[in-house]
Structures are given as structure tokens and as C-alpha cells.
Motif scaffolding. Structure first.
Motif, PDB file in Angstrom:
ATOM      1  N   LEU A 458     -27.988  82.050 113.509  1.00 17.74           N
ATOM      2  CA  LEU A 458     -28.421  82.943 112.433  1.00 17.74           C
ATOM      3  C   LEU A 458     -29.894  83.290 112.590  1.00 17.74           C
ATOM      4  CD1 LEU A 458     -26.561  81.387 109.358  1.00 17.74           C
ATOM      5  CD2 LEU A 458     -25.841  83.264 110.843  1.00 17.74           C
ATOM      6  N   SER A 459     -30.696  82.347 113.056  1.00 17.16           N
ATOM      7  CA  SER A 459     -32.097  82.660 113.359  1.00 17.16           C
ATOM      8  C   SER A 459     -32.197  83.713 114.454  1.00 17.16           C
ATOM      9  CB  SER A 459     -32.834  81.390 113.778  1.00 17.16           C
ATOM     10  OG  SER A 459     -32.918  80.458 112.727  1.00 17.16           O
ATOM     11  N   LEU A 460     -31.304  83.610 115.444  1.00 19.78           N
ATOM     12  CA  LEU A 460     -31.309  84.586 116.541  1.00 19.78           C
ATOM     13  C   LEU A 460     -30.960  85.983 116.039  1.00 19.78           C
ATOM     14  CD1 LEU A 460     -31.526  85.143 119.596  1.00 19.78           C
ATOM     15  CD2 LEU A 460     -29.090  84.570 119.759  1.00 19.78           C
ATOM     16  N   LEU A 461     -30.003  86.099 115.113  1.00 17.32           N
ATOM     17  CA  LEU A 461     -29.653  87.412 114.566  1.00 17.32           C
ATOM     18  C   LEU A 461     -30.833  88.055 113.862  1.00 17.32           C
ATOM     19  CD1 LEU A 461     -26.072  86.819 113.067  1.00 17.32           C
ATOM     20  CD2 LEU A 461     -26.672  87.967 115.196  1.00 17.32           C
ATOM     21  N   VAL A 462     -31.611  87.244 113.150  1.00 17.44           N
ATOM     22  CA  VAL A 462     -32.783  87.784 112.462  1.00 17.44           C
ATOM     23  C   VAL A 462     -33.862  88.166 113.466  1.00 17.44           C
ATOM     24  CG1 VAL A 462     -34.641  87.202 110.867  1.00 17.44           C
ATOM     25  CG2 VAL A 462     -32.295  86.538 110.329  1.00 17.44           C
ATOM     26  N   GLU A 463     -34.079  87.338 114.481  1.00 16.92           N
ATOM     27  CA  GLU A 463     -35.127  87.615 115.460  1.00 16.92           C
ATOM     28  C   GLU A 463     -34.801  88.847 116.291  1.00 16.92           C
ATOM     29  OE1 GLU A 463     -37.614  84.965 118.684  1.00 16.92           O
ATOM     30  OE2 GLU A 463     -37.130  84.250 116.685  1.00 16.92           O
ATOM     31  N   LEU A 464     -33.530  89.100 116.529  1.00 18.33           N
ATOM     32  CA  LEU A 464     -33.136  90.290 117.299  1.00 18.33           C
ATOM     33  C   LEU A 464     -33.109  91.549 116.443  1.00 18.33           C
ATOM     34  CD1 LEU A 464     -30.239  88.825 119.481  1.00 18.33           C
ATOM     35  CD2 LEU A 464     -32.583  89.346 120.187  1.00 18.33           C
ATOM     36  N   GLY A 465     -33.340  91.427 115.164  1.00 12.42           N
ATOM     37  CA  GLY A 465     -33.412  92.605 114.298  1.00 12.42           C
ATOM     38  C   GLY A 465     -32.080  93.093 113.787  1.00 12.42           C
ATOM     39  N   VAL A 466     -31.012  92.297 113.950  1.00  6.42           N
ATOM     40  CA  VAL A 466     -29.722  92.713 113.406  1.00  6.42           C
ATOM     41  C   VAL A 466     -29.787  92.733 111.879  1.00  6.42           C
ATOM     42  CG1 VAL A 466     -27.263  92.177 113.305  1.00  6.42           C
ATOM     43  CG2 VAL A 466     -28.535  91.813 115.425  1.00  6.42           C
ATOM     44  N   PHE A 467     -30.405  91.726 111.294  1.00  6.96           N
ATOM     45  CA  PHE A 467     -30.633  91.665 109.855  1.00  6.96           C
ATOM     46  C   PHE A 467     -32.079  91.286 109.605  1.00  6.96           C
ATOM     47  CE2 PHE A 467     -26.089  90.671 110.306  1.00  6.96           C
ATOM     48  CZ  PHE A 467     -25.536  91.581 109.432  1.00  6.96           C
ATOM     49  N   GLU A 468     -32.586  91.749 108.473  1.00 12.82           N
ATOM     50  CA  GLU A 468     -33.939  91.366 108.088  1.00 12.82           C
ATOM     51  C   GLU A 468     -33.950  89.998 107.410  1.00 12.82           C
ATOM     52  OE1 GLU A 468     -35.498  94.433 105.653  1.00 12.82           O
ATOM     53  OE2 GLU A 468     -35.630  95.907 107.278  1.00 12.82           O
ATOM     54  N   PHE A 549     -29.590  77.921 102.837  1.00 13.98           N
ATOM     55  CA  PHE A 549     -30.559  78.166 103.902  1.00 13.98           C
ATOM     56  C   PHE A 549     -30.907  79.659 103.913  1.00 13.98           C
ATOM     57  CE2 PHE A 549     -28.057  74.506 105.102  1.00 13.98           C
ATOM     58  CZ  PHE A 549     -28.992  73.609 105.602  1.00 13.98           C
ATOM     59  N   LYS A 550     -32.172  79.941 104.194  1.00 14.00           N
ATOM     60  CA  LYS A 550     -32.623  81.335 104.270  1.00 14.00           C
ATOM     61  C   LYS A 550     -33.363  81.549 105.589  1.00 14.00           C
ATOM     62  CE  LYS A 550     -36.152  82.759 101.786  1.00 14.00           C
ATOM     63  NZ  LYS A 550     -36.971  83.228 100.631  1.00 14.00           N
ATOM     64  N   PHE A 551     -33.057  82.666 106.254  1.00 17.96           N
ATOM     65  CA  PHE A 551     -33.664  83.023 107.529  1.00 17.96           C
ATOM     66  C   PHE A 551     -34.348  84.383 107.379  1.00 17.96           C
ATOM     67  CE2 PHE A 551     -29.895  80.462 108.122  1.00 17.96           C
ATOM     68  CZ  PHE A 551     -30.303  79.472 108.989  1.00 17.96           C
ATOM     69  N   TYR A 552     -35.572  84.473 107.864  1.00 16.11           N
ATOM     70  CA  TYR A 552     -36.355  85.705 107.740  1.00 16.11           C
ATOM     71  C   TYR A 552     -37.336  85.770 108.901  1.00 16.11           C
ATOM     72  CZ  TYR A 552     -39.876  82.464 106.015  1.00 16.11           C
ATOM     73  OH  TYR A 552     -40.762  81.423 105.916  1.00 16.11           O
ATOM     74  N   ARG A 553     -37.976  86.936 109.078  1.00 21.60           N
ATOM     75  CA  ARG A 553     -38.968  87.111 110.133  1.00 21.60           C
ATOM     76  C   ARG A 553     -40.374  87.012 109.552  1.00 21.60           C
ATOM     77  NH1 ARG A 553     -37.354  92.433 113.422  1.00 21.60           N
ATOM     78  NH2 ARG A 553     -36.476  92.956 111.399  1.00 21.60           N
ATOM     79  N   ASN A 554     -41.223  86.292 110.271  1.00 18.85           N
ATOM     80  CA  ASN A 554     -42.612  86.178 109.841  1.00 18.85           C
ATOM     81  C   ASN A 554     -43.420  87.374 110.344  1.00 18.85           C
ATOM     82  OD1 ASN A 554     -42.964  85.685 112.569  1.00 18.85           O
ATOM     83  ND2 ASN A 554     -43.328  83.485 112.315  1.00 18.85           N
ATOM     84  N   ALA A 555     -44.722  87.329 110.140  1.00 16.87           N
ATOM     85  CA  ALA A 555     -45.581  88.447 110.544  1.00 16.87           C
ATOM     86  C   ALA A 555     -45.578  88.655 112.049  1.00 16.87           C
ATOM     87  CB  ALA A 555     -47.009  88.215 110.035  1.00 16.87           C
ATOM     88  N   ASP A 556     -45.321  87.605 112.819  1.00 16.37           N
ATOM     89  CA  ASP A 556     -45.296  87.725 114.281  1.00 16.37           C
ATOM     90  C   ASP A 556     -43.943  88.203 114.810  1.00 16.37           C
ATOM     91  OD1 ASP A 556     -47.887  86.769 114.264  1.00 16.37           O
ATOM     92  OD2 ASP A 556     -47.243  84.671 114.464  1.00 16.37           O
ATOM     93  N   GLY A 557     -42.977  88.390 113.932  1.00 13.32           N
ATOM     94  CA  GLY A 557     -41.664  88.840 114.361  1.00 13.32           C
ATOM     95  C   GLY A 557     -40.720  87.728 114.757  1.00 13.32           C
ATOM     96  N   HIS A 558     -41.119  86.455 114.541  1.00 13.20           N
ATOM     97  CA  HIS A 558     -40.256  85.322 114.875  1.00 13.20           C
ATOM     98  C   HIS A 558     -39.470  84.879 113.633  1.00 13.20           C
ATOM     99  CE1 HIS A 558     -42.007  84.950 118.829  1.00 13.20           C
ATOM    100  NE2 HIS A 558     -43.244  84.892 118.303  1.00 13.20           N
ATOM    101  N   ALA A 559     -38.282  84.385 113.877  1.00 13.65           N
ATOM    102  CA  ALA A 559     -37.412  83.958 112.781  1.00 13.65           C
ATOM    103  C   ALA A 559     -37.815  82.574 112.292  1.00 13.65           C
ATOM    104  CB  ALA A 559     -35.958  83.955 113.228  1.00 13.65           C
ATOM    105  N   GLU A 560     -37.824  82.408 110.970  1.00 15.83           N
ATOM    106  CA  GLU A 560     -38.114  81.133 110.349  1.00 15.83           C
ATOM    107  C   GLU A 560     -37.014  80.796 109.350  1.00 15.83           C
ATOM    108  OE1 GLU A 560     -41.957  81.286 108.601  1.00 15.83           O
ATOM    109  OE2 GLU A 560     -43.028  81.227 110.528  1.00 15.83           O
ATOM    110  N   MET A 561     -36.882  79.500 109.064  1.00 15.86           N
ATOM    111  CA  MET A 561     -35.843  79.044 108.147  1.00 15.86           C
ATOM    112  C   MET A 561     -36.454  78.225 107.019  1.00 15.86           C
ATOM    113  SD  MET A 561     -32.624  76.435 108.827  1.00 15.86           S
ATOM    114  CE  MET A 561     -33.657  74.978 108.709  1.00 15.86           C
ATOM    115  N   LYS A 562     -35.989  78.513 105.797  1.00 16.96           N
ATOM    116  CA  LYS A 562     -36.310  77.690 104.638  1.00 16.96           C
ATOM    117  C   LYS A 562     -35.005  77.240 103.998  1.00 16.96           C
ATOM    118  CE  LYS A 562     -40.966  79.222 103.464  1.00 16.96           C
ATOM    119  NZ  LYS A 562     -41.894  79.563 102.369  1.00 16.96           N
ATOM    120  N   TYR A 563     -35.072  76.199 103.189  1.00 16.24           N
ATOM    121  CA  TYR A 563     -33.862  75.622 102.624  1.00 16.24           C
ATOM    122  C   TYR A 563     -34.159  75.096 101.232  1.00 16.24           C
ATOM    123  CZ  TYR A 563     -36.218  71.271 103.879  1.00 16.24           C
ATOM    124  OH  TYR A 563     -37.136  70.262 103.994  1.00 16.24           O
TER     125      TYR A 563
END
Length: 816
Positions: A458-468, A549-563
Motif C-alpha cells: 500500500l505504501s508502494l501504491l501511494v509512492e507511485l502516485g496511484v492514490f494520494e 493504518f494511513k498511507f500518504y506522501r510527504n513533501a519529498d514524495g515518499h510514502a509514509e505510514m501512520k496508525y
């Protein structure tokens, strides 16, 4: 044969004329004795009938007519010879009258001896036969309850005098009778008769009834509360269309919970317990409280129930109930979050919500018959597994596998990718925008769902831009049955009533059992995402405890996870602290294929069993032989080719949709657009005092003349242009050369590239921004595509001079 009927206790069913008739019709040689009718001077009324032969071909009504006629005549004779005053004063008869319970026999007898009957009526009554009374009575009682009042109204309308509607002629078998005997023969109450007569006197012809009585407000409130409570606390059973509440509850405890909840909100008028139980049975017959929950049990619920069974201490029971209330509130909050997301996804197309789960394997073994034959019971069956996915607000999909692959994170990820690809294909076909937020609901199991591989993917999907943004949710252990289990319950219900002898039958049955299931297909391949992804992920610990769990992109464009643990908790890491980065390196390449294995299918035993099944025809046996042969060939392959990597297809669709297609001109009438624009634009200032005159300055133009400066031609030399952001330009794109003019508002300049916002309108109409689902449509073009710079009036129109310039410019412009 002799039958003695005692009329002293008129509450017995034998006093009803219909039952007496039925008893007579069942006897061939009948001797009937009516006893215990002693009054002051009447004495005993007894009649004997012997050697009565019953005609088998006649109806029971005709069979009993003769003995009943004789009984009525004998009783009339005794009643006519008696003194009415003494007859009325007899206490024993008054007791009998109170006990008659609307019996037709006693109603008729009361009328025969009534003082109010006229001599003419009595004479006609003596000519009535028992068959006449029975026929008339049975004709009326066979009518539906809703049609009886209408029949009486119709009768009174046709038998009433036009001068006095209240006076009606009462006729039985062609003989005029009094009103009392007519009512007694029908077996109706006098209140119903007078109600019909009142309607007739008022000119009514038809009886109108409400379809359903409006329920009281407190009953409606109780039903609404139960619906909400059961949806939040109940578990949908996957094998049947029923909902189970926790086994440690009772109907009384649910009622007390409702009463406490309503009183806390200041509502004093609450339904009583009996009404609450009736509403439960009427509206929620599918909701029950089992003695023991059949499927996964919650540890806390089981312990609380056991402790309550072992103690009689009221203080301990009160503490257990309080603990249980807190526990149920916690799981209700989790379920409420999921329900809110599900309902939002059904109306908001900017988000995507999906729930994925698997069905019990034992109920889908093939061949399946609704009636298992003993000769087929011990044969080897082909094992299958169904994985369901509900895309809320869209459709449901069922995927089939033959247990040839392990049920691990690969199964969840592959099914998720198939659902996303299918949904994106549909949106692309309908020219709709791609959702940027994804909500996923999974079962609380570490083997398939709550593990490092799924979270990293799921982090990979966010990092690739499939979902924000992606949110992954899990319900409380032991309370995880939801709408996906109701889908499986429909399939299980279908299997109980139908045969599924082949794989094709099972897939067709999935679609027949659920209208929302649009696809039921076997999985063609299993991509080994687990082996491909894990080398690029960080180690993860204690991730089995959180439920969201929540996955999102930071300012650098990398995916991060919070829970967070529960819905009401705050996200961790809290505050401005960065989330967890699960991907430590860039993921490249394409995953391999998971080789199918026959480890869970005994292919040799299956081949021998299929030829022995009694339920299979020759055609179906040949189908199984061919199917198992092909499956063996698939298992024996050394290498497998990747048909397609679904993730690459999804990324291609997302990139294509990011480059928004140029929208066509508005199809709405210009007058409608103008009226809508007028009511949304600024209105004149409201002021007090003297009216202000509208003065026109020398260089000021009217609303329809204000077009600003004339158009500046740009042509094919963008270097000479002086275009600035927020200015309007006319474009010349070849693919829309038949839809002129093409107007856009400049937003940003980047060298020779211009980013603009599309506007829609006509040469003579009003121009407004082009909006799709509340979002403005943007376009990025080269400066050479700009025909000229233009300006709109205050009312967003083109001046006539600007229209002429644009038309001339389009004639000489080379479209690109």
C-alpha cells in the motif's frame, strides 16, 4: 350411532353451527340429542334422528340440512309455546346468553324469540330452511375481511329506498326478514351494520381503507434505534441471511439499553417491553441472539457470558454489564467508521472503498448437490475457494481459485489489483476522473492481510502516485462479519436450493445469488509480490495491534505510514512527527509467477471419483475429465510467462487520466447558462437615502460594450507575445477545429508552455469555467496554439468587434 350435544356450555366449539354441520356430515347413522336446555316452563328439547344415510357425492352443507332443519323447528315450537316473561327471567338462560360468543346458533335462536320481531317476519322465518341460513352465512364469511364492509355497503345501496336510504329491505333466500335476523345470519356486529348504513345514508359507494396505519412516533423511534443498533453490533452470518448479536446479550438487556439511551437524550415516551418485542419480531425477524456464536468468538464476550452464568451476585453482574457496555461501544465505533466510509463512497466518486474477504471452503466443494446421495458422500470432491470483493457504490466481484496457490499476502494483493484495474477501466471508458483516496476493509488475520507485505505494498501504491492517500481498516476480533459475509450468505443460500456440478455452474450461481455480483471469474495467475517486494522493505514490529493504518506522501514524495489503535485515538506518530517509511529502496522490475501446486488436491483420487458420481451425466463427466487433464498439465509446467503486470496497467491509466482530455463545448442552452450566471453573480449594492443616478463617463462602456483592448494577434511567433497570467486567450487546436471559439484563462507560463483553464460558451453567449464534478478542467499547450489574446466584459461576454476579429483570425490560423 348416537351423538349427544350439550348446549349448557356454549363456549365449546360444538355450539357453532358450522361445527355441528361438520359433525353431522361425518356420520352415516346419526342419533342426535340436544340436552340441558331446561328453562322455567320449556322443559327439555330433544330430537332423535336415526338411520340417516349420507350421500358421499353431496356437499357437507346439504348433508346436514335435514337434521338441522328438524332441530330448528323443534326449538321454535318450544319457544313459541313458552311464556316470554318467564323465559326472560330464567337465570340459567341468561348465563347461556352470556356464553354464546357470537355463535350463529344462539344468534338465530335469540332472534326467533325476540319481542321486536314482527308477525310478518316470524311467518317468513318459519319458512326459512337451515340450508338457506347456512348458505347465506357461508357465502358471507368466505369473503376477505377487507371486502365484507364493501359487500354490506353494496347490499344496502341496492336494497334501500331512494326516498329513505336508512330503510333497507333485508332478504334471505327470497324471503323478507327483519334486520336483527339478517345481522345474526351474517354473523356481524350491529356496530358494523350501522357503520355501513351511515355510509350509505351519506352517499358513499366505495369503502376506502388506509394501506397501513401510521405507527406511533415512539414505535417508529424504537424501530429506527433497533436498525442502527443491530447494524453496528450484529454480525452478518456467511452461511445464512441472518444477523447474530453477541451471545451474552438478551432481548431484555437490549430493551434496557434502548430505554437508557433514549432517556439520556431527554425522551420520556418509550415503548413498553411487550411492544418492543413485537416490533423486534415484526421488523427484525432475521436478527437473533444465539446460545453460542458459531464462528469466531470474541474472548471478552465469551468470558463475560461465562462469569455471568457462574454468579448470582448482583454487584458482580452489574460490573460485568458495565464492562460489556464499554466493550460493545468500542466495537460499535469501529463498525460505525466503516459504515460512514461505505455510505460516502456510494455518493462521492472522488473516493474508492472496497472490502475483501474469503468464503468458507467446505461449502463450495464440487460437484455440489442440494440433496447429497449416500453413494456420492464418500467420494473425493474437488475443493475450491471463493474470494469476494465489494466495491461500494459500484459492484461486487467473486474470484475463484482451486487452492493451487498459498493463501498468503499474494492472494490479497492480486485480488486488490484486479479490483482497482477493473474499476479504473470503467471510469476511463465513462470519461470520469480517477479517485485519489482509497479505503480498504480487511479481515483481522495476519496470514493474509495484517502483515508487512500488504502494508508495504500500500505504501508502494501511494509512492507511485496511484492514490494520494490510502486508509486500511480492521474491525475488532470476533466482530468482523460485515456486508461481504452477507454476500457469501446469499451464495450459501443458493447452494442449498440448487446444484453446482461443475466450476461453470458455481460461477453462474454466484451471479444468480447476488444481483450486485457483476463478475465471477477464476484467477488466471498469481504474481509473487511477496518475494519481489520484501527485500525493499524495512522490518516491522507490533503492527498486529493497531486497527487503522494511513498511507500518504510527504513533501519529498515518499510514502509514509501512520496508525492508531481505535477510531477515537489520535494518529501515531503524533503531531508533526514524520510517519514510518516502510520502503527503504526503490522497487524496480516485475514480480515473478507463483507456481501452482496440487498439494491440496489429490488429482488421482479426483480422476477416479468423477466417473463414479451418480449425480453427473456423461457430458459432465467428460467435462471433468478434460478439466482435470488441463489442470494436471498446468501443474507440470516448468516455467510460466507473465501475461501482464496489473500494476503497470493501472499506472498507465492514471497517467493517461492525469493528462485531462480537452472538454467539448457546453451542450446546455445559452439562455439556461445565462440565467444560472445571473443568479450567481454579484448583486447591486443595497443602500439608503436618495436614489443614485447611473452616470456614464466618457470613456466608460456599457455592460455589453466592455471588451477591454482589442485582440492581440500572436500567430506563430510566441516570442513576441505579451501574455500574462489571468488573461484570456483564444486557442486553435486541430482536434476541436469544429467547435469555435476555444477560450481559456491563462494560469501559469513556463517557457513556451502555457497552463490554462478551459472556459465554455458561444460567440454570443456567456462564458463560464468548464467544470466536471466540481473541478475545473486544465490544459497545457504550446504558445503556438494561441490564436489571440482576448478580454471578456463584466458579464463574461465577447463584444461584437472581438467576435469579428476572432472569426477573421481563425480563417487564417493554422490549427495544431
Amino acid at each position: 350411532m348416537e351423538v349427544e350435544i350439550d348446549f349448557s356450555d356454549c363456549s365449546e366449539d360444538l355450539n357453532e353451527l358450522e361445527n355441528v354441520a361438520r359433525k353431522f356430515s361425518e356420520c352415516e347413522d346419526v342419533s342426535v340429542r340436544f340436552s340441558d336446555l331446561e328453562t322455567a316452563d320449556v322443559g327439555s328439547a330433544s330430537v332423535c334422528f336415526s338411520d340417516l344415510e349420507t350421500d358421499p357425492g353431496s356437499s357437507p352443507l346439504v348433508e346436514c340440512a335435514e337434521p338441522l332443519q328438524n332441530a330448528l323447528s323443534e326449538l321454535r315450537k318450544d319457544l313459541d309455546n313458552s311464556d316470554s316473561s318467564e323465559f326472560e327471567s330464567d337465570s340459567s338462560l341468561k348465563v347461556v346468553k352470556k356464553q354464546r360468543c357470537s355463535s350463529l346458533v344462539w344468534d338465530v335462536f335469540d332472534v326467533l324469540r325476540a319481542n321486536g320481531c314482527s308477525p310478518q317476519c316470524s311467518n317468513k322465518v318459519h319458512h326459512l330452511s337451515a340450508l338457506d341460513i347456512l348458505s347465506y352465512h357461508h357465502y358471507f364469511i368466505q369473503l376477505p375481511k377487507s371486502a365484507k364492509l364493501q359487500w354490506i355497503v353494496d347490499y344496502l345501496n341496492t336494497h334501500s329506498s331512494s326516498f329513505n336510504p336508512c330503510e333497507a329491505m333485508h332478504v334471505i333466500a327470497g324471503k323478507n326478514v327483519c334486520q336483527a335476523l339478517w345481522i345474526a345470519t351474517l354473523g356481524i356486529s350491529t356496530s358494523l351494520y350501522y357503520k355501513a348504513r351511515k355510509m350509505v345514508s351519506g352517499g358513499s359507494i366505495h369503502v376506502y381503507r388506509d394501506i397501513q396505519r401510521t405507527p406511533l412516533q415512539k414505535s417508529s423511534r424504537a424501530v429506527a434505534w433497533m436498525h442502527n443498533y443491530f447494524s453496528l453490533i450484529g454480525d452478518q452470518m456467511p452461511h445464512r441471511m441472518i444477523v447474530h448479536l453477541p451471545s451474552n446479550l438478551s432481548k431484555l438487556s437490549v430493551y434496557n439499553r434502548m430505554a437508557c439511551d433514549m432517556r439520556s437524550r431527554g425522551l420520556e415516551h418509550i415503548v413498553c417491553q411487550s411492544q418492543f418485542f413485537r416490533l423486534w419480531d415484526e421488523h427484525f425477524a432475521h436478527v437473533s441472539i444465539p446460545k453460542e456464536n458459531r464462528f469466531t468468538k470474541c474472548d471478552i464476550c465469551s468470558i463475560v457470558k461465562s462469569e455471568k452464568e457462574r454468579t448470582m451476585d448482583p454487584n458482580k453482574i452489574a460490573q460485568l454489564n458495565e464492562l460489556m457496555e464499554d466493550h460493545l461501544k468500542l466495537q460499535m465505533d469501529q463498525r460505525k467508521r466503516y459504515h460512514c466510509i461505505r455510505e460516502r463512497a456510494e455518493t462521492d466518486r472522488s473516493i474508492m472503498s472496497v472490502i475483501i474477504d474469503g468464503m468458507d471452503q467446505n461449502s463450495t466443494q464440487l460437484p455440489h448437490t442440494k440433496r447429497l446421495q449416500k453413494s456420492d458422500a464418500n467420494l473425493w470432491h474437488f475443493r475450491t475457494h471463493l474470494t469476494g470483493a465489494i466495491l461500494h457504490g459500484n459492484k461486487a466481484v467473486v474470484y475463484l481459485d482451486y487452492l493451487q496457490w498459498p493463501h498468503d499476502p499474494n492472494l490479497t494483493i492480486n485480488v486488490l489489483l484486479e479490483v482497482i484495474l477493473s474499476h479504473f477501466h470503467n471510469l476511463q471508458h465513462l470519461s470520469q476522473s480517477i479517485p485519489k483516496r482509497l479505503y480498504i476493509q480487511l479481515d483481522n488475520t495476519a496470514r493474509e492481510n495484517k502483515n508487512r507485505c500488504v502494508l508495504s505494498f500500500l505504501s508502494l501504491l501511494v509512492e507511485l502516485g496511484v492514490f494520494e492517500e490510502i486508509e486500511l481498516g480492521f474491525l475488532m476480533v470476533g466482530h468482523t462479519h460485515e456486508d461481504i459475509d452477507a454476500l457469501f450468505g446469499n451464495i450459501g443460500k443458493w447452494l442449498k436450493k440448487n446444484n453446482a456440478l461443475t466450476v461453470t455452474d458455481l460461477l453462474d450461481g454466484c451471479k444468480q445469488a447476488n444481483k450486485m455480483v457483476q463478475e465471477a471469474v477464476p484467477l488466471s495467475q498469481m504474481m509473487d509480490v511477496k518475494t519481489w517486494l520484501l527485500p525493499h522493505t524495512e522490518e516491522l514490529h507490533n503492527h498486529s495491534n493497531p486497527h487503522i493504518f494511513k498511507f500518504y506522501r510527504n513533501a519529498d514524495g515518499h510514502a509514509e505510514m501512520k496508525y492508531k489503535h481505535w477510531t477515537q485515538d489520535s494518529w501515531e506518530p503524533s503531531g508533526n512527527q514524520p510517519g514510518l517509511k516502510l520502503l527503504k529502496t526503490t522497487v524496480n522490475g516485475v514480480p515473478g509467477i507463483v507456481k501452482p501446486s496440487p498439494a491440496k488436491q489429490d488429482m488421482d483420487a479426483l480422476s477416479g471419483s468423477m466417473s463414479k458420481f451418480v449425480c453427473l451425466h456423461d457430458t459432465q463427466k467428460k467435462w471433468w475429465t478434460s478439466f482435470l487433464s488441463g489442470l494436471n498439465d498446468e501443474f507440470e509446467k516448468e516455467s510460466y510467462n507473465v501475461d501482464t503486470w496489473v500494476l503497470l496497467d493501472i499506472i498507465a491509466i492514471v497517467q493517461a487520466c492525469d493528462k485531462q482530455d480537452i472538454p467539448k463545448s457546453s451542450l446546455l442552452p445559452s439562455q439556461l447558462v445565462k440565467r444560472h450566471t445571473n443568479i450567481t453573480t454579484d448583486i447591486p449594492e443595497v443602500y439608503i437615502g436618495h436614489r443614485r443616478s447611473k452616470k456614464k463617463e466618457g470613456n466608460e462602456k456599457t455592460e455589453f460594450e466592455d471588451i477591454s483592448e482589442p485582440a492581440t494577434e500572436v500567430g506563430n511567433n510566441p516570442a513576441d507575445s505579451k501574455i500574462q497570467p489571468e488573461e484570456f486567450v483564444a486557442l486553435g487546436l486541430q482536434q476541436y477545429s469544429d467547435e469555435l471559439p476555444q477560450v481559456a484563462r491563462v494560469l501559469a507560463l513556463d517557457g513556451d508552455n502555457v497552463t490554462a483553464e478551459w472556459w465554455t460558451g458561444t460567440y454570443s453567449g456567456t462564458w463560464i469555467p468548464w467544470m466536471v464534478k466540481g473541478q475545473s478542467q486544465l490544459i497545457e499547450v504550446h504558445k503556438n496554439c494561441i490564436v489571440s489574446k482576448i478580454a471578456l466584459s463584466k458579464s463574461n461576454r465577447l463584444h461584437s468587434s472581438a467576435v469579428k476579429l476572432l472569426k477573421e483570425a481563425y480563417k487564417s490560423f493554422e490549427f495544431m
